[in-house]
Write an enzyme that holds these catalytic residues in place. Structure first.
Site, PDB file in Angstrom:
ATOM      1  NE  ARG A  38      -3.737  -2.036   2.178  1.00  0.00           N
ATOM      2  CZ  ARG A  38      -4.623  -2.464   3.265  1.00  0.00           C
ATOM      3  NH1 ARG A  38      -4.551  -1.992   4.495  1.00  0.00           N
ATOM      4  NH2 ARG A  38      -5.757  -3.262   3.001  1.00  0.00           N
ATOM      5  CE  LYS A 202     -15.418 -11.702   7.701  1.00  0.00           C
ATOM      6  NZ  LYS A 202     -14.226 -11.591   6.595  1.00  0.00           N
ATOM      7  N   GLY A 363      -6.589  -9.802   1.547  1.00  0.00           N
ATOM      8  CA  GLY A 363      -5.235 -10.355   2.493  1.00  0.00           C
ATOM      9  C   GLY A 363      -4.698 -11.499   2.455  1.00  0.00           C
ATOM     10  N   GLY A 386     -12.182  -5.624   1.120  1.00  0.00           N
ATOM     11  CA  GLY A 386     -13.624  -5.297   0.853  1.00  0.00           C
ATOM     12  C   GLY A 386     -13.881  -4.382  -0.030  1.00  0.00           C
TER      13      GLY A 386
HETATM   14  P1  AMP Z   1     -13.123 -14.116   4.274  1.00  0.00           P
HETATM   15  O1  AMP Z   1     -12.647 -12.845   5.290  1.00  0.00           O
HETATM   16  O2  AMP Z   1     -14.566 -14.218   3.981  1.00  0.00           O
HETATM   17  O3  AMP Z   1     -12.330 -14.091   2.989  1.00  0.00           O
HETATM   18  O4  AMP Z   1     -12.492 -15.484   5.102  1.00  0.00           O
HETATM   19  C1  AMP Z   1     -11.163 -15.832   5.341  1.00  0.00           C
HETATM   20  C2  AMP Z   1     -11.267 -16.779   6.510  1.00  0.00           C
HETATM   21  O5  AMP Z   1     -11.834 -17.913   5.763  1.00  0.00           O
HETATM   22  C3  AMP Z   1      -9.570 -17.371   6.443  1.00  0.00           C
HETATM   23  O6  AMP Z   1      -9.230 -16.782   7.836  1.00  0.00           O
HETATM   24  C4  AMP Z   1      -9.667 -18.911   6.356  1.00  0.00           C
HETATM   25  O7  AMP Z   1      -9.214 -19.359   7.565  1.00  0.00           O
HETATM   26  C5  AMP Z   1     -11.037 -19.037   6.802  1.00  0.00           C
HETATM   27  N1  AMP Z   1     -11.907 -20.419   5.993  1.00  0.00           N
HETATM   28  C6  AMP Z   1     -11.729 -20.728   4.678  1.00  0.00           C
HETATM   29  N2  AMP Z   1     -12.253 -21.899   4.483  1.00  0.00           N
HETATM   30  C7  AMP Z   1     -12.583 -22.259   5.643  1.00  0.00           C
HETATM   31  C8  AMP Z   1     -13.302 -23.399   6.173  1.00  0.00           C
HETATM   32  N3  AMP Z   1     -13.560 -24.312   5.450  1.00  0.00           N
HETATM   33  N4  AMP Z   1     -13.715 -23.375   7.434  1.00  0.00           N
HETATM   34  C9  AMP Z   1     -13.800 -22.423   8.281  1.00  0.00           C
HETATM   35  N5  AMP Z   1     -13.027 -21.421   8.109  1.00  0.00           N
HETATM   36  C10 AMP Z   1     -12.428 -21.151   6.734  1.00  0.00           C
END
Ligand code: AMP
Length: 405
Positions: A38, A202, A363, A386
């Site tokens: 950044r 998410k 990230g 985001g």
């Molecule tokens: P996001 O902020 O939505 O991009 O989510 C990122 C997070 O999703 C990371 O910290 C991963 O560890 C988590 N993640 C990815 N796959 C899984 C899973 N199968 N179960 C739980 N957490 C997950």
């Protein structure tokens, strides 16, 4: 976005530029910056103003100090780093509004740089408080937004502050770069196959992107935590795998999931993992099994995509000419569940080397590319997680809108 002014539309000679940057960089416990992307991307903005013989006031947030001043979240640690990178001394003041700040700015000479203290030491910043924005507006006469990664936020320095600058506002070179590569992605129609890989946990923040990109892309690959709500709705048994959906949103999300599945029926477009690596606990254990994603036993949870799914996803990626990636396909922070995500990183970078265009944001995805030392092969690494997701919903970010109006 031809109606957005850029720094190239201004001559900054004898002017004071108030630049909203995002220097919220990751640091280790000794405050050593572990990823300076950044900052690097904003350096051309600062250099342009120096070469115009203008004065520079940098404003940023760092971490989540929750409206309270705190040494742990001070921006002071950036001073030696910025001075070295810019090859010119950068000064710092432990406040971001008020008469002391104003006095320091009045003493600035052309080409000099002053970094102000963390904006989030004032709760007004995140509350989009107009009077806080007004106080900030006294600190410069041209406003520059170079903070793409927070331009989806309704924060004071992003959307209220530019209002006080009338026509004297523009975007910096980091913002220009982000917009250019996002446009390049959307202009890739014709450079098919277009593949979108989405992961992470998410689903509510990414479901609209799927809806927006269904017709645009040839294949949408869905991995990670966000695949399980789809599998559940398709009638699969997902054991204790996360369906991370806020309770009040379950019904709306389920409706959207069904709509997406119906829209894709018979179209060979939406791909889910077929096998997953499962565990009884959410930890970096070696006690794992491979299971079909449709029949995960109770008490077990899926934490990575399995070898067959890695193979299928890689085959699709390797045939692509345009690739967008956001989000890990497993809990890649645990080494025993990182193979899927690392394999995606390698496959996307290899395909880029063979001539495909790739845009990666978020990230975690960037961290996994770095783990595999292939981040420099990607066409563009976005500085926004985001903000990138919001842009992919085909929305003009509030921070960019504020520059137009
Ligand atoms: P996001 O902020 O939505 O991009 O989510 C990122 C997070 O999703 C990371 O910290 C991963 O560890 C988590 N993640 C990815 N796959 C899984 C899973 N199968 N179960 C739980 N957490 C997950």
């Amino acid at each position: 976005m031809d109606n957005v002014k850029t720094i190239n539309d201004f001559n900054f000679k004898n002017q004071t530029a108030l630049i909203r940057v995002d220097f919220n960089v990751p640091v280790n416990k000794y405050y050593k910056i572990t990823d300076d992307t950044r900052i690097q991307y904003s350096i051309p903005t600062i250099r342009k103003i120096i070469s115009d013989e203008g004065k520079i006031v940098l404003i940023s947030h760092f971490g989540r100090p929750k409206g309270e001043p705190s040494k742990n979240y001070s921006l002071k640690f950036l001073v030696p780093f910025l001075s070295e990178k810019l090859n010119t001394p950068v000064s710092f003041i432990e406040e971001c509004i008020g008469s002391n700040v104003k006095k320091r700015i009045n003493k600035l000479k052309n080409g000099e740089i002053l970094l102000l203290e963390n904006l989030r030491f004032h709760e007004e910043e995140e509350k989009n408080d107009e009077s806080f924005a007004f106080e900030l507006s006294k600190l410069g006469n041209i406003y520059v937004n170079d903070a793409f990664s927070v331009s989806h936020r309704l924060h004071s320095s992003i959307i209220s502050l530019p209002k006080f600058f009338r026509k004297n506002k523009c975007i910096g070179s980091l913002m220009q770069k982000e917009i250019k590569f996002l446009n390049q992605f959307f202009l890739r129609k014709g450079n098919n196959p277009i593949t979108v890989l989405l992961g992470g946990s998410k689903i509510s923040s990414k479901i609209e992107i799927i809806e927006n990109l269904i017709d645009f892309s040839d294949s949408i690959l869905i991995g990670g935590g966000m695949s399980y709500p789809f599998i559940k709705i398709k009638g699969g048994k997902i054991g204790n795998s996360i369906p991370e959906i806020e309770k009040n949103k379950i019904k709306i999300i389920e409706k959207k999931l069904k709509r997406i599945l119906e829209k894709c029926q018979g179209r060979k477009k939406l791909f889910f993992p077929k096998d997953v690596i499962i565990s009884k606990s959410f930890e970096n254990t070696e006690n794992t099994r491979i299971s079909s994603i449709y029949s995960i036993p109770d008490g077990w949870m899926g934490l990575d995509i399995g070898p067959y799914s890695i193979k299928c996803f890689c085959e699709i990626i390797e045939k692509s000419k345009t690739i967008l990636w956001n989000g890990p396909v497993g809990v890649f922070e645990f080494s025993n569940f990182s193979l899927g995500t690392k394999s995606m990183a390698k496959s996307i970078s290899n395909t880029t080397e063979k001539g495909a265009f790739s845009l990666v944001g978020g990230g975690d995805s960037i961290a996994s590319l770095k783990m595999e030392k292939c981040d420099n092969k990607i066409s563009y690494l976005s500085t926004g997680g985001g903000a990138l997701l919001e842009s992919l919903k085909n929305k003009i970010l509030p921070g960019i809108k504020a520059i137009i109006t």
